[in-house]
Design an enzyme around this catalytic site. Sequence first.
Site, PDB file in Angstrom:
ATOM      1  N   ASP A 472       0.874  -1.172   0.000  1.00 50.22           N
ATOM      2  CA  ASP A 472       0.000   0.000   0.000  1.00 50.22           C
ATOM      3  C   ASP A 472       0.910   1.220   0.000  1.00 50.22           C
ATOM      4  O   ASP A 472       1.556   1.542   1.009  1.00 50.22           O
ATOM      5  CB  ASP A 472      -0.887  -0.016   1.250  1.00 50.22           C
ATOM      6  CG  ASP A 472      -1.798   1.207   1.350  1.00 50.22           C
ATOM      7  OD1 ASP A 472      -1.699   2.092   0.483  1.00 50.22           O
ATOM      8  OD2 ASP A 472      -2.585   1.275   2.314  1.00 50.22           O
ATOM      9  N   VAL A 473       0.968   1.913  -1.140  1.00 43.84           N
ATOM     10  CA  VAL A 473       1.928   3.010  -1.273  1.00 43.84           C
ATOM     11  C   VAL A 473       1.543   4.221  -0.432  1.00 43.84           C
ATOM     12  O   VAL A 473       2.357   5.152  -0.279  1.00 43.84           O
ATOM     13  CB  VAL A 473       2.079   3.435  -2.752  1.00 43.84           C
ATOM     14  CG1 VAL A 473       2.701   2.320  -3.571  1.00 43.84           C
ATOM     15  CG2 VAL A 473       0.744   3.874  -3.333  1.00 43.84           C
ATOM     16  N   SER A 554       0.907  12.640 -16.212  1.00 45.59           N
ATOM     17  CA  SER A 554      -0.062  12.420 -17.278  1.00 45.59           C
ATOM     18  C   SER A 554      -0.172  13.677 -18.124  1.00 45.59           C
ATOM     19  O   SER A 554      -0.115  14.804 -17.608  1.00 45.59           O
ATOM     20  CB  SER A 554      -1.438  12.074 -16.697  1.00 45.59           C
ATOM     21  OG  SER A 554      -2.432  12.057 -17.718  1.00 45.59           O
ATOM     22  N   TYR A 567      -8.156  13.035 -10.738  1.00 43.32           N
ATOM     23  CA  TYR A 567      -7.002  12.402 -11.391  1.00 43.32           C
ATOM     24  C   TYR A 567      -6.032  13.453 -11.923  1.00 43.32           C
ATOM     25  O   TYR A 567      -4.817  13.375 -11.693  1.00 43.32           O
ATOM     26  CB  TYR A 567      -7.482  11.493 -12.524  1.00 43.32           C
ATOM     27  CG  TYR A 567      -6.358  10.803 -13.282  1.00 43.32           C
ATOM     28  CD1 TYR A 567      -5.715   9.699 -12.741  1.00 43.32           C
ATOM     29  CD2 TYR A 567      -5.937  11.278 -14.520  1.00 43.32           C
ATOM     30  CE1 TYR A 567      -4.686   9.071 -13.418  1.00 43.32           C
ATOM     31  CE2 TYR A 567      -4.908  10.656 -15.206  1.00 43.32           C
ATOM     32  CZ  TYR A 567      -4.287   9.558 -14.661  1.00 43.32           C
ATOM     33  OH  TYR A 567      -3.259   8.947 -15.329  1.00 43.32           O
ATOM     34  N   ALA A 569      -5.631  16.590 -11.068  1.00 40.30           N
ATOM     35  CA  ALA A 569      -4.982  17.329  -9.988  1.00 40.30           C
ATOM     36  C   ALA A 569      -3.865  16.510  -9.348  1.00 40.30           C
ATOM     37  O   ALA A 569      -2.787  17.037  -9.022  1.00 40.30           O
ATOM     38  CB  ALA A 569      -6.021  17.722  -8.935  1.00 40.30           C
TER      39      ALA A 569
END
Length: 660
Positions: A472-473, A554, A567, A569
């Site tokens: 879990d990052v 992205s 996403y 942001a």
Amino acid sequence: MSRHLAVYDEGHTRPWGLLRKQIQTYRERGWAWLYIADDGVVDRVRAELGDWEGDVRPASELGFHAAPFRVSTILTRLRAQVGQALDGGAAGVLIMVELGWAVRTPAGAVYHQEYEAGVHDLTAELPVAFLCLHPRHLMLGGQLLASLHLHPQVLAPDGRVLGNPHFVPPRLITRQDERAHFGHWLEGLDPAFQERPQSATTPSPVQPHYTLDTLPPLVIVGGAGGKWKIRTFGGLRVYREDGTPLEWRGPGASTRKLRPLFAFLLFRAEEGATPEELVELLWPDTDDLDVGLGRLYLLVRCLRQVLTQPGGEGRTFLRHEYGRYLLDVPEHTWLDVPMYQELCHQGAALDAANDFSEAILAYQSAERLYTGEFLADVPLDGSANATLEWCWGRRAWFRDMHLTAMTRLASLYRRSGQLTEAQATCDAVLRLEPTYEAAQEEKLLAYAAAARPDAVRRQYADTRQAVGVHVDVSDEGRTLRMAEEVAGAFGGIDVLINNPSLYGGLERAPFTEIDPATWDRVMGVNLKGPWLCARAVTPHLRARGAGRTINIASATVMSGSPLWAHYVASKGGVIALSRVLARELGADGITVNAIAPGFTLTEASLGLMEGAQTYGVDRGAIRRAQQPGDVVGAALFLASPGSAFVTGQTLIVDGGRQFL
């Protein structure tokens, strides 16, 4: 005595008893015999037939494996063999020929029927008889059907000579006249069906159009337009009947567009294409349809000139009818694609039947056909829809099929004790796709079979390119344990490619309707995750005295994609984080950069929307969809010594859909 017989062997060994009976029958009449064997089994044949006075020759000696493959050369050498036997006092010669060469070489497959027709003519010209040995389990379906048409008699397993009702005289086959085929068979049922000779003014029957679905993997000699051979692997190559290649040059048009036009119409077959479809394919940026149609007219005229063979100006290979363009290549044109597919399927079937030697032969033949990627020299910068549909998908599919087939070939080599060949085949696969796991595994098995534990350990160490850690990052402790585990496995860390991301399962919504819990979850993974991973890994990079951190952002940050605020942001934060880290870590010799991919055809992307394969392609400078592999080059550069003076930058990888 029978002069031209087919033998169909279903087993995996030659029918030696049947052949000895035939040899005895002909010897009693004063005939000599010659056996033409596949090169790898000559000694075995000699051992089986050594007690019978005669001759055994390898197929290569007679020209069956020659390049270029010429039937005339083979027939000349066969005549010479017969002449020598007659000069030695023989009344005639029985020649037994193994037909494995028709599968081993692509050219052999192309000219199989021409060879059989020539052999049949020899039986009428000289005191010679041919016994053609066909391995049914190995030969392709089209080859077997053609052999049945070309042999007047078949030798049954019990030694009976059976008349063949499916025989067609070679003179009819070489004319490619299906009406004549029909007439011959009908007359065989009852002579009353004999057709009156056509008058000189009666038009010749029109040949049906070429279709890919019914295209046999063989060529019949002669006919309208001659015999063509089209190869698509490694680049588009078209050969006329005399073996000369088409020259893709012509006056008055862009020759760069000739190959895409030919290839597109080839695979459209009888469906053809409208002028509007071709304009969209070849000039997708043209706003004025009339301008595009004018260019197409010039290009079509140029292609017609390229396709017209010397002395064949009366034949139009590119037709326009009912508002569509159709490529009208000779009906029995040979194409490598059907044969390649059938050989791969044949190899898999033989492998499942534990017939290792014949499966190896099928895969080896497929390997010789696949000389490179499908239509490798056809540019993929045409229309998004058309290009993705007819070329890009096939190219990727055949590449994967080749990797699978060659890995299976390596496995067959290993299981049959040919360990050097197994290792070499795995190496060939890994040169094309270094991370192809099946080939990595097969190479390890080959080393183990060779009792080389040192090579197994070395190969395992070389291929141990990743350690799988479920983490879990958004949890600091778990990211620290991840970094320690990876550093322990590899003795340190040199590069961090930081790509935690929630993406595929997100629902698009106006920013006023995004649930705050969803927002926090996206930020926890997409922004907090890269921050914690960088915190965990940076001590190991500092211990090396240098390092690379590559954060995956992205391109939506630049376009501000609507309904995607959480996403976009989070990925904008990744770019900002990269700039801060670059400032802080530069003194340690650590560079930090970001890659901003465009819409990429990952599994997650394909599930986001209908038409994902063509989404946004029309907005790019490079007119095709983005593949995951397109990001690899950028990552390799930023991870390499060549990027040592590049830091704090964002590299957009999106085919030129937007520029900074």
